[in-house]
Design an enzyme around this catalytic site. Structure first.
Site, PDB file in Angstrom:
ATOM      1  CB  VAL A  27     -20.331  21.913 -16.466  1.00 24.03           C
ATOM      2  CG1 VAL A  27     -19.197  22.839 -16.046  1.00 24.03           C
ATOM      3  CG2 VAL A  27     -21.372  21.802 -15.357  1.00 24.03           C
ATOM      4  CD  GLU A  52      -2.530   1.725   0.226  1.00 25.65           C
ATOM      5  OE1 GLU A  52      -3.340   0.944  -0.280  1.00 25.65           O
ATOM      6  OE2 GLU A  52      -2.323   2.885  -0.227  1.00 25.65           O
ATOM      7  CE  LYS A  53      -1.100   6.163  -4.268  1.00 26.73           C
ATOM      8  NZ  LYS A  53      -0.969   7.077  -5.371  1.00 26.73           N
ATOM      9  N   GLY A  68     -22.099  13.014  -5.376  1.00 23.67           N
ATOM     10  CA  GLY A  68     -22.538  14.410  -5.343  1.00 23.67           C
ATOM     11  C   GLY A  68     -23.750  14.598  -4.438  1.00 23.67           C
ATOM     12  N   GLY A  85      -6.725   0.304   3.801  1.00 26.04           N
ATOM     13  CA  GLY A  85      -8.180   0.462   3.653  1.00 26.04           C
ATOM     14  C   GLY A  85      -8.615   1.159   2.378  1.00 26.04           C
ATOM     15  CB  CYS A 112     -13.780   1.792   0.873  1.00 24.06           C
ATOM     16  SG  CYS A 112     -15.147   1.317   1.906  1.00 24.06           S
ATOM     17  N   GLY A 128     -17.645  11.367 -11.429  1.00 23.46           N
ATOM     18  CA  GLY A 128     -17.261   9.962 -11.570  1.00 23.46           C
ATOM     19  C   GLY A 128     -15.825   9.732 -11.153  1.00 23.46           C
ATOM     20  N   GLY A 157     -24.822  12.350  -9.270  1.00 23.55           N
ATOM     21  CA  GLY A 157     -24.720  10.917  -8.975  1.00 23.55           C
ATOM     22  C   GLY A 157     -24.648  10.700  -7.468  1.00 23.55           C
ATOM     23  CG  HIS A 216     -47.441  -4.629  12.228  1.00 18.87           C
ATOM     24  ND1 HIS A 216     -47.620  -3.718  11.213  1.00 18.87           N
ATOM     25  CD2 HIS A 216     -48.170  -4.176  13.288  1.00 18.87           C
ATOM     26  CE1 HIS A 216     -48.442  -2.757  11.635  1.00 18.87           C
ATOM     27  NE2 HIS A 216     -48.780  -3.009  12.889  1.00 18.87           N
TER      28      HIS A 216
HETATM   29  C1  LIG Z   1     -16.973   9.812  -1.278  1.00 14.67           C
HETATM   30  C2  LIG Z   1     -17.117   8.365  -1.632  1.00 14.67           C
HETATM   31  C3  LIG Z   1     -18.099   7.613  -1.039  1.00 14.67           C
HETATM   32  C4  LIG Z   1     -18.239   6.272  -1.351  1.00 14.67           C
HETATM   33  N1  LIG Z   1     -19.220   5.561  -0.741  1.00 14.67           N
HETATM   34  C5  LIG Z   1     -19.376   4.265  -1.029  1.00 14.67           C
HETATM   35  C6  LIG Z   1     -20.354   3.501  -0.363  1.00 14.67           C
HETATM   36  O1  LIG Z   1     -21.090   4.005   0.489  1.00 14.67           O
HETATM   37  N2  LIG Z   1     -20.467   2.194  -0.688  1.00 14.67           N
HETATM   38  C7  LIG Z   1     -19.669   1.610  -1.631  1.00 14.67           C
HETATM   39  O2  LIG Z   1     -19.824   0.417  -1.903  1.00 14.67           O
HETATM   40  N3  LIG Z   1     -18.721   2.312  -2.280  1.00 14.67           N
HETATM   41  C8  LIG Z   1     -18.552   3.611  -1.991  1.00 14.67           C
HETATM   42  N4  LIG Z   1     -17.563   4.319  -2.619  1.00 14.67           N
HETATM   43  C9  LIG Z   1     -16.720   3.618  -3.614  1.00 14.67           C
HETATM   44  C10 LIG Z   1     -15.654   2.762  -2.930  1.00 14.67           C
HETATM   45  O3  LIG Z   1     -14.872   3.574  -2.108  1.00 14.67           O
HETATM   46  C11 LIG Z   1     -14.796   2.067  -3.971  1.00 14.67           C
HETATM   47  O4  LIG Z   1     -15.620   1.364  -4.868  1.00 14.67           O
HETATM   48  C12 LIG Z   1     -13.836   1.078  -3.317  1.00 14.67           C
HETATM   49  O5  LIG Z   1     -12.991   1.722  -2.408  1.00 14.67           O
HETATM   50  C13 LIG Z   1     -12.999   0.354  -4.378  1.00 14.67           C
HETATM   51  O6  LIG Z   1     -12.153  -0.540  -3.756  1.00 14.67           O
HETATM   52  P1  LIG Z   1     -10.778  -1.004  -4.422  1.00 14.67           P
HETATM   53  O7  LIG Z   1     -10.198  -2.000  -3.478  1.00 14.67           O
HETATM   54  O8  LIG Z   1     -11.002  -1.395  -5.811  1.00 14.67           O
HETATM   55  O9  LIG Z   1      -9.868   0.301  -4.499  1.00 14.67           O
HETATM   56  P2  LIG Z   1      -9.513   1.478  -3.499  1.00 14.67           P
HETATM   57  O10 LIG Z   1     -10.380   1.474  -2.301  1.00 14.67           O
HETATM   58  O11 LIG Z   1      -9.454   2.698  -4.318  1.00 14.67           O
HETATM   59  O12 LIG Z   1      -8.058   1.090  -2.988  1.00 14.67           O
HETATM   60  C14 LIG Z   1      -6.953   1.066  -3.821  1.00 14.67           C
HETATM   61  C15 LIG Z   1      -5.710   1.223  -2.977  1.00 14.67           C
HETATM   62  O13 LIG Z   1      -4.570   0.953  -3.780  1.00 14.67           O
HETATM   63  C16 LIG Z   1      -3.542   1.851  -3.436  1.00 14.67           C
HETATM   64  N5  LIG Z   1      -2.614   1.930  -4.566  1.00 14.67           N
HETATM   65  C17 LIG Z   1      -2.881   2.402  -5.810  1.00 14.67           C
HETATM   66  N6  LIG Z   1      -1.809   2.248  -6.610  1.00 14.67           N
HETATM   67  C18 LIG Z   1      -0.847   1.662  -5.846  1.00 14.67           C
HETATM   68  C19 LIG Z   1       0.473   1.238  -6.096  1.00 14.67           C
HETATM   69  N7  LIG Z   1       1.020   1.333  -7.318  1.00 14.67           N
HETATM   70  N8  LIG Z   1       1.169   0.691  -5.070  1.00 14.67           N
HETATM   71  C20 LIG Z   1       0.623   0.556  -3.853  1.00 14.67           C
HETATM   72  N9  LIG Z   1      -0.635   0.930  -3.560  1.00 14.67           N
HETATM   73  C21 LIG Z   1      -1.353   1.476  -4.544  1.00 14.67           C
HETATM   74  C22 LIG Z   1      -4.290   3.140  -3.170  1.00 14.67           C
HETATM   75  O14 LIG Z   1      -3.493   4.017  -2.397  1.00 14.67           O
HETATM   76  C23 LIG Z   1      -5.510   2.625  -2.427  1.00 14.67           C
HETATM   77  O15 LIG Z   1      -5.280   2.572  -1.057  1.00 14.67           O
HETATM   78  C24 LIG Z   1     -17.377   5.661  -2.301  1.00 14.67           C
HETATM   79  C25 LIG Z   1     -16.362   6.421  -2.901  1.00 14.67           C
HETATM   80  C26 LIG Z   1     -16.225   7.747  -2.575  1.00 14.67           C
HETATM   81  C27 LIG Z   1     -15.130   8.525  -3.209  1.00 14.67           C
END
Ligand SMILES: Cc1cc2nc3c(=O)[nH]c(=O)nc-3n(C[C@H](O)[C@H](O)[C@H](O)COP(=O)(O)OP(=O)(O)OC[C@H]3O[C@@H](n4cnc5c(N)ncnc54)[C@H](O)[C@@H]3O)c2cc1C
Length: 466
Positions: A237, A32-33, A185, A38, A41, A271, A182, A444
């Site tokens: 926009v 993890e960078k 927002g 976590g 998310c 997005g 979306g 209920h």
């Molecule tokens: C404001 C907001 C609210 C959200 N609310 C919800 C919700 O309520 N419910 C829901 O299901 N989803 C929600 N989401 C979406 C959800 O956060 C993502 O779908 C989810 O985190 C994706 O998981 P992932 O494991 O694919 O990637 P991520 O959670 O993006 O994790 C990727 C990780 O990889 C690390 N990384 C990247 N490149 C490298 C590298 N080269 N070397 C080492 N580490 C690296 C990053 O630092 C990051 O920690 C929300 C997103 C946002 C922005």
């Protein structure tokens, strides 16, 4: 060091995949960078947004609804700094929990940027510039996504912001302009609306939450409008300009006229884009699309046979629970099992109030696929439970196959539907009919009675309580 599986990225996809692989006897490393685990998310997504949504909801209720319940609070007020600090603590506890889980499952955690040396070696570059290389028989790319923007918008992270900055503002905006109606927002718009900001949403499509069932989008817009949010749909926009402490957004409306909105902050929520920067995919020969989305087959395997990719960095809904399922599936597949995900049954949720939740097909999708269906809709306001709590907005809509009665889609707006939707995801996984649900005794008074009633309406057209 040599591992069975090296996971790059510790979001819900990566850390859950790592845990499942370790449970199945694999020697696992995760890279993890950032210094906290976590991913999006836990750090800047699901968890902090829900913490602020909950805090702002309490305040909003104190201002608008306590009186109705006979509770007097003189001049309810809030300390925004405290609210943001609480959110930070929730995040800290949750990310700390992931460290505990990594330890518990004997997973080696490496902090630093992971980049491919070749198809089996990953270099980890640490903050101090030092690096080391580890080897993985299999590698799982779980690098997630980052907020995307429009080519002509420059995000200054002060006034023109993404969701990441919107979670750590120092003040409540006076007028928040939100580009994009979306999920993100609307959730963050809700937080600041409840705390007293004027909130104006500018959306390109002809409705908010354009991918959801049209009835749901309509109801949600109606309810949020009642709460004071302003909506400008069918507005493209064209420019975003920062002028001192103001931001001016220019857009073209449906008639082609140019309109201008002025606020003190502008949240760009158009997005997210898959994130592969710095991964050096080319060194491993992994293919990605122009947008950076890694191409995978049904087993989430990339074009390089020992490298897999999951979560936001591959096709499909950008959701934490979808990423988690994919993490589990890849781990089990690599352990010789035959796992499977039903992508049709990944619930979609919006944590506004009322909440929105859906699973399966929308009416439009059924129409496009020429599926003959019947719909049963039941309003929340007809429930005793809704009258007791005062949460009268919304409905449950059940879509079932016209000939077999099998449930094909469920769409809800209402109190606590984020949790209620799982009843129908389970039902659909077991291919239940609308009649099956209508015949199950529901507690209920509960909000879940709306599901039973909507299912009965879809089945025989005769709700009992409306
Ligand atoms: C404001 C907001 C609210 C959200 N609310 C919800 C919700 O309520 N419910 C829901 O299901 N989803 C929600 N989401 C979406 C959800 O956060 C993502 O779908 C989810 O985190 C994706 O998981 P992932 O494991 O694919 O990637 P991520 O959670 O993006 O994790 C990727 C990780 O990889 C690390 N990384 C990247 N490149 C490298 C590298 N080269 N070397 C080492 N580490 C690296 C990053 O630092 C990051 O920690 C929300 C997103 C946002 C922005």
């Amino acid at each position: 060091m040599k591992y069975d599986i090296v996971v790059i990225g510790s979001g819900p996809g990566g850390y859950i995949g790592a845990i499942r692989a370790a449970q199945l006897g694999k020697k696992v490393a995760i890279i993890e960078k950032y210094s906290t685990l976590g991913g999006t998310c836990l750090n800047v997504g699901c968890i902090p947004s829900k913490a602020l949504l909950d805090s702002s909801h309490h305040y909003y209720d104190a201002v608008h609804y306590f009186e109705e319940h006979g509770i007097s609070v003189e001049n309810p007020s809030f300390d925004f700094g405290k609210m943001v600090d609480r959110k930070a603590k929730v995040v800290e506890q949750t990310t700390g929990g992931i460290n505990f889980l990594m330890d518990k499952n004997n997973i080696d955690v490496y902090e630093g940027l992971g980049s491919f040396e070749d198809a089996t070696h990953v270099k980890i570059t640490k903050k101090d510039g030092s690096s080391e290389v580890i080897e993985g028989t299999n590698i799982i790319i779980a690098t997630g996504s980052k907020p995307s923007t429009l080519p002509f918008i420059s995000i200054d992270k002060e006034r023109v912001i993404t969701s990441t900055e919107a979670l750590t503002l120092k003040e409540v905006p006076k007028h928040l302009l939100v580009i994009g109606g979306g999920v993100i927002g609307l959730e963050l718009g809700s937080v600041y609306k409840r705390l007293g900001a004027e909130v104006t949403v500018i959306e390109y499509a002809s409705s908010i939450t354009p991918n959801m069932d049209a009835d749901v989008s309509k109801e949600l817009q109606k309810v949020l409008k009642k709460q004071g949010m302003k909506f400008n749909v069918s507005h493209g926009v064209t420019a975003v300009e920062r002028k001192g402490n103001e931001v001016v957004v220019k857009a073209k409306n449906k008639k082609g006229e140019e309109v201008e909105f002025t606020g003190d902050y502008c949240l760009v929520a158009v997005g997210r884009r898959p994130y592969t920067d710095g991964l050096a995919l080319d060194k491993a020969g992994v293919k990605a699309t122009e947008r950076g989305q890694i191409e995978v087959n049904d087993h989430l395997q990339t074009n390089v046979s020992n490298i897999y990719a999951i979560g936001d960095v591959v096709r499909g809904a950008m959701l934490a629970h979808k990423a988690e399922e994919e993490g589990v599936v890849v781990a089990e597949y690599l352990a010789g099992q035959k796992p499977h995900i039903d992508y049709n049954l990944i619930p979609g949720i919006v944590y506004t109030w009322p909440e929105v939740a859906a699973v399966g097909k929308t009416e439009q999708e059924l129409k496009d696929a020429n599926v003959e269906y019947k719909a049963g809709k039941f309003p929340m306001r007809a429930l005793g439970r809704s009258r007791a709590s005062g949460d009268l907005d919304g409905f449950v809509k059940v879509l079932a196959d016209k000939n077999t009665d099998e449930i094909l889609g469920v769409h809800m707006v209402g109190a606590r539907v984020a949790d209620l939707i799982m009843e129908m995801a389970v039902a659909m996984e077991f291919r239940a009919s609308a009649e099956d649900i209508a015949r199950i005794c529901h507690g209920h008074p509960t909000y879940s009675e709306a599901i039973k009633e909507a299912a009965k309406t879809a089945w025989d057209g005769m709700p009992l309580n409306s």
